[in-house]
Design a protein around this motif. Structure first.
Motif, short mmCIF file in Angstrom:
data_model
loop_
_atom_site.label_atom_id
_atom_site.label_comp_id
_atom_site.label_asym_id
_atom_site.label_seq_id
_atom_site.Cartn_x
_atom_site.Cartn_y
_atom_site.Cartn_z
N LYS A 48 -1.86 -8.15 -10.48
CA LYS A 48 -2.40 -7.24 -9.47
C LYS A 48 -3.91 -7.36 -9.29
CE LYS A 48 1.34 -3.93 -9.89
NZ LYS A 48 1.73 -2.57 -10.21
N ARG A 72 1.13 -3.19 -5.41
CA ARG A 72 0.76 -1.95 -6.09
C ARG A 72 1.85 -0.92 -5.80
NH1 ARG A 72 -4.07 -2.78 -8.22
NH2 ARG A 72 -5.62 -4.03 -7.12
N THR A 73 1.87 0.15 -6.57
CA THR A 73 2.94 1.14 -6.49
C THR A 73 3.19 1.64 -5.07
OG1 THR A 73 2.42 1.85 -8.74
CG2 THR A 73 3.79 3.32 -7.42
N HIS A 74 2.15 2.00 -4.33
CA HIS A 74 2.33 2.56 -2.98
C HIS A 74 1.86 1.60 -1.89
CE1 HIS A 74 3.59 6.32 -4.70
NE2 HIS A 74 2.51 6.33 -5.46
N GLN A 75 1.79 0.32 -2.20
CA GLN A 75 1.31 -0.67 -1.24
C GLN A 75 2.45 -1.08 -0.30
OE1 GLN A 75 -0.12 -4.21 -3.12
NE2 GLN A 75 -0.74 -5.16 -1.21
N ARG A 76 2.16 -1.10 0.98
CA ARG A 76 3.14 -1.55 1.97
C ARG A 76 3.05 -3.07 2.10
NH1 ARG A 76 4.60 2.48 6.36
NH2 ARG A 76 3.92 4.46 5.50
N PRO A 84 10.54 -8.65 -5.15
CA PRO A 84 10.08 -8.16 -6.46
C PRO A 84 10.92 -8.70 -7.63
CG PRO A 84 10.09 -6.36 -4.89
CD PRO A 84 10.78 -7.53 -4.23
N HIS A 88 9.56 -11.14 -10.53
CA HIS A 88 9.69 -10.73 -11.92
C HIS A 88 10.31 -11.85 -12.76
CE1 HIS A 88 10.24 -8.16 -15.39
NE2 HIS A 88 11.51 -8.51 -15.43
#
Length: 151
Positions: A48, A72-76, A84, A88
């Motif tokens: 990140k 990021r957690t709230h990234q569009r 994802p 991973h």
């Protein structure tokens, strides 16, 4: 930061194409940029700390690099639903390669080097040993732990 290519497109997964040895307190992006100076036309996986559309676009335009990072957690994002999970799995393969390099020869942490030259020599020998293990395994089918040839 690592830059393995998909099979058939350059470097083999698990074989570091370039690396930078830096203190733990170093800004990752600065070290990453030094590594990216040696890489062209590749897919790069970063964490990140390498998020930044303008920064990534600059490398895409000047060096042909596709820099992939987790969101990021709230990234569009406009990525596919399975991205994802794919990312991973790829990150796990890279961590496995780092683990294999770390376990090649003696642990760097357990063998303190007295000079910078000694540290560089030790790291270079670990990377060379890892590359030789990969070559023997992939080209000759030799298991370097037992020195037996795979059927």
């Amino acid at each position: 930061m690592a830059g393995p290519e998909p099979p058939g497109q350059g470097a083999h997964p698990g074989a570091p194409a370039a690396y930078e040895l830096v203190p733990a307190s170093t800004d990752e992006r600065v070290a990453g940029e030094q590594v990216l100076d040696w890489v062209w036309q590749a897919r790069i996986l970063g964490d990140k700390g390498f998020i930044g559309a303008d920064w990534q676009q600059g490398y895409r335009e000047t060096r042909g690099l596709d820099i992939l990072t987790p969101a990021r957690t709230h990234q569009r994002t406009n990525r596919s639903v399975g991205f994802p999970q794919w990312l991973h799995r790829l990150r796990e393969r890279i961590e496995g390669a780092f683990h294999e390099v770390r376990n090649t020869g003696r642990y760097l942490e357990h063998r303190p080097c007295k000079t910078v030259r000694g540290l560089i020599t030790h790291v270079a020998s670990k990377m060379t040993s890892h590359a030789l293990k990969l070559l023997l395994r992939r080209q000759a089918g030799i298991d370097v732990r037992t020195f037996t040839v795979a059927p």
